[in-house]
Design a protein around this motif. Structure first.
Motif, short mmCIF file in Angstrom:
data_model
loop_
_atom_site.label_atom_id
_atom_site.label_comp_id
_atom_site.label_asym_id
_atom_site.label_seq_id
_atom_site.Cartn_x
_atom_site.Cartn_y
_atom_site.Cartn_z
N GLY A 186 1.20 -1.21 -0.18
CA GLY A 186 -0.20 0.44 -0.23
C GLY A 186 0.79 1.21 0.26
O GLY A 186 2.20 0.95 0.02
N PHE A 187 0.19 2.66 -0.21
CA PHE A 187 1.03 3.47 -0.01
C PHE A 187 2.11 4.10 1.09
O PHE A 187 2.85 4.10 0.95
CB PHE A 187 0.19 4.49 -0.10
N ARG A 220 2.82 19.63 6.09
CA ARG A 220 3.14 18.70 7.17
C ARG A 220 3.98 17.32 6.36
O ARG A 220 4.44 16.49 7.16
CB ARG A 220 2.76 18.57 8.33
N GLY A 221 3.39 17.10 5.07
CA GLY A 221 3.62 15.38 4.44
C GLY A 221 2.22 15.55 4.02
O GLY A 221 1.62 15.77 4.12
N VAL A 222 2.69 13.52 3.95
CA VAL A 222 2.01 12.93 3.80
C VAL A 222 1.21 11.71 4.49
O VAL A 222 2.10 11.77 5.24
CB VAL A 222 1.04 12.36 2.02
N ASP A 223 -0.66 11.30 4.92
CA ASP A 223 -0.54 10.48 5.50
C ASP A 223 -0.67 9.05 5.02
O ASP A 223 -0.28 9.32 3.59
CB ASP A 223 -1.97 10.73 6.32
N ASP A 224 -1.07 8.10 5.53
CA ASP A 224 -0.06 6.40 4.43
C ASP A 224 -1.43 6.35 3.72
O ASP A 224 -1.25 5.71 2.75
CB ASP A 224 -1.02 5.61 6.75
N GLN A 225 -2.34 7.08 3.30
CA GLN A 225 -3.43 7.24 2.21
C GLN A 225 -2.95 8.25 1.39
O GLN A 225 -3.20 8.26 0.15
CB GLN A 225 -4.38 7.12 2.23
#
Ligand code: BT5
Length: 319
Positions: A255-256, A290-295
């Motif tokens: 997954g991502f 702040r970034g990207v999340d797990d999705q």
């Protein structure tokens, strides 16, 4: 390998010494007339091949273009099974969509050296002059349609990895899926898919990359030859396809979240103050990235909370 590819391979092996039509015909088990016809087609595609009495055929130059025969031999990954096209088309995404609808397997790729109707996202156009490469790949991930959003990020990451591995290039990603070089747009990605409610049938991942600077490109475009004047198109395409195969494999497996850290490391807008708008132009979020999340959603900090945005257009806020 087709007979034409076999003729080309034999010409490469013969090198400056050349090879006679008769020897080629014998080696490939075809007539000399057939060899002559294949040579004519190769010349039409831009290969410079001389024919001299006593020397035979000599390959002097290969075209600087995204031809399947050139890209295939440079690929490291065995994921890409069938590369087609190489010349002009309206849109490689249209071509790949037709192939996908007709049942083309995952790993099929359509290439072009220019497009007359290159498409961006949301009805925008993609300037596609000669000198760039236009690449569309058929993927068939066994996932739900909602997961395809983060696949676009994986494709961008794959391009960045491939260009770093082959050319040592330091590109940045601009969420969701632009690839930037020195802050300007080097490559764009357009994902299109067909799906049932809970299952993706096919995805076409289209990539346009500017290799040589050409008339018709927007001022905001970066080209690989801005930083590497000796760059050629086929190695660039092979590098990005290898990178995409690699990132896609990790994305499928884990997954991502499996590629999140690497995506974030290359996220050029990390820490920037941005505005995110939806497709109608309405502001969805404004704040610091702040970034990207797990999705694969963009995390935007407005000072009081962090919002996770799944789709939109990012613009930098002027200080
Ligand atoms: C994209 O759209 O960035 C996706 C582009 C995908 C193109 C590939 S080429 C192979 C395949 N076949 C197709 O028909 N399409 C795919 P978007 O995020 O909407 O960005 C479009 C915007 O990028 C335009 O409005 C311009 O501002 C800018 N642009 C257009 N052409 C460009 C170029 N060659 N280089 C850099 N920027 C460009």
């Amino acid at each position: 390998m087709t007979t034409r590819d076999a003729v080309l391979a034999a010409l490469r092996v013969a090198g400056p010494g050349g090879v006679s039509g008769e020897a080629l015909a014998r080696e490939l088990g075809v007539s000399r007339v057939a060899v002559g016809k294949h040579v004519a087609v190769l010349r039409d595609a831009g290969y410079e091949i001389t024919a001299e009495p006593g020397v035979g055929y000599r390959l002097l130059a290969v075209p600087d273009a995204p031809l399947p025969s050139e890209v295939t031999r440079l690929l490291h990954s065995e994921f890409w099974s069938d590369l087609r096209g190489g010349g002009e088309t309206v849109s490689t995404n249209d071509d790949a969509r037709s192939l996908a609808r007709a049942g083309a397997p995952e790993g099929t790729v359509v290439l072009a050296d220019r497009q007359t109707g290159g498409r961006g996202r949301l009805g925008r156009s993609w300037e596609s002059p000669e000198g760039g490469a236009y690449v569309s790949a058929v993927l068939r991930p066994a996932v739900a349609p909602a997961e395809v959003g983060s696949l676009a990020l994986a494709v961008g990451l794959g391009i960045a990895r491939g260009l770093e591995g082959e050319f040592g290039l330091d590109t940045q990603l601009k969420w969701p899926n632009d690839v930037l070089l020195s802050g300007r747009k080097l490559a764009g990605i357009l994902l299109e898919m067909a799906a049932e409610t809970d299952r993706v049938d096919w995805v076409v991942a289209g990539v346009g990359i500017n290799v040589h600077r050409a008339a018709g490109l927007p001022d905001t475009a970066a080209c690989l030859d801005d930083v590497d004047p000796g760059v050629r198109v086929a190695p660039a395409v092979a590098a990005l396809l290898d990178g995409i195969a690699n990132a896609y494999g990790e994305w499928l497996g884990g997954g991502f979240s499996a590629i999140r850290d690497d995506y974030e490391r290359r996220l050029g807008i990390l820490g920037d103050e941005v505005t995110v708008r939806d497709m109608t132009g309405a502001i969805r979020a404004a704040g610091i990235v702040r970034g990207v999340d797990d999705q694969g959603r963009l995390r935007v900090d407005d000072g009081s909370r962090i919002q996770a945005i799944s789709a939109g257009e990012v613009t930098l806020r002027q200080p």
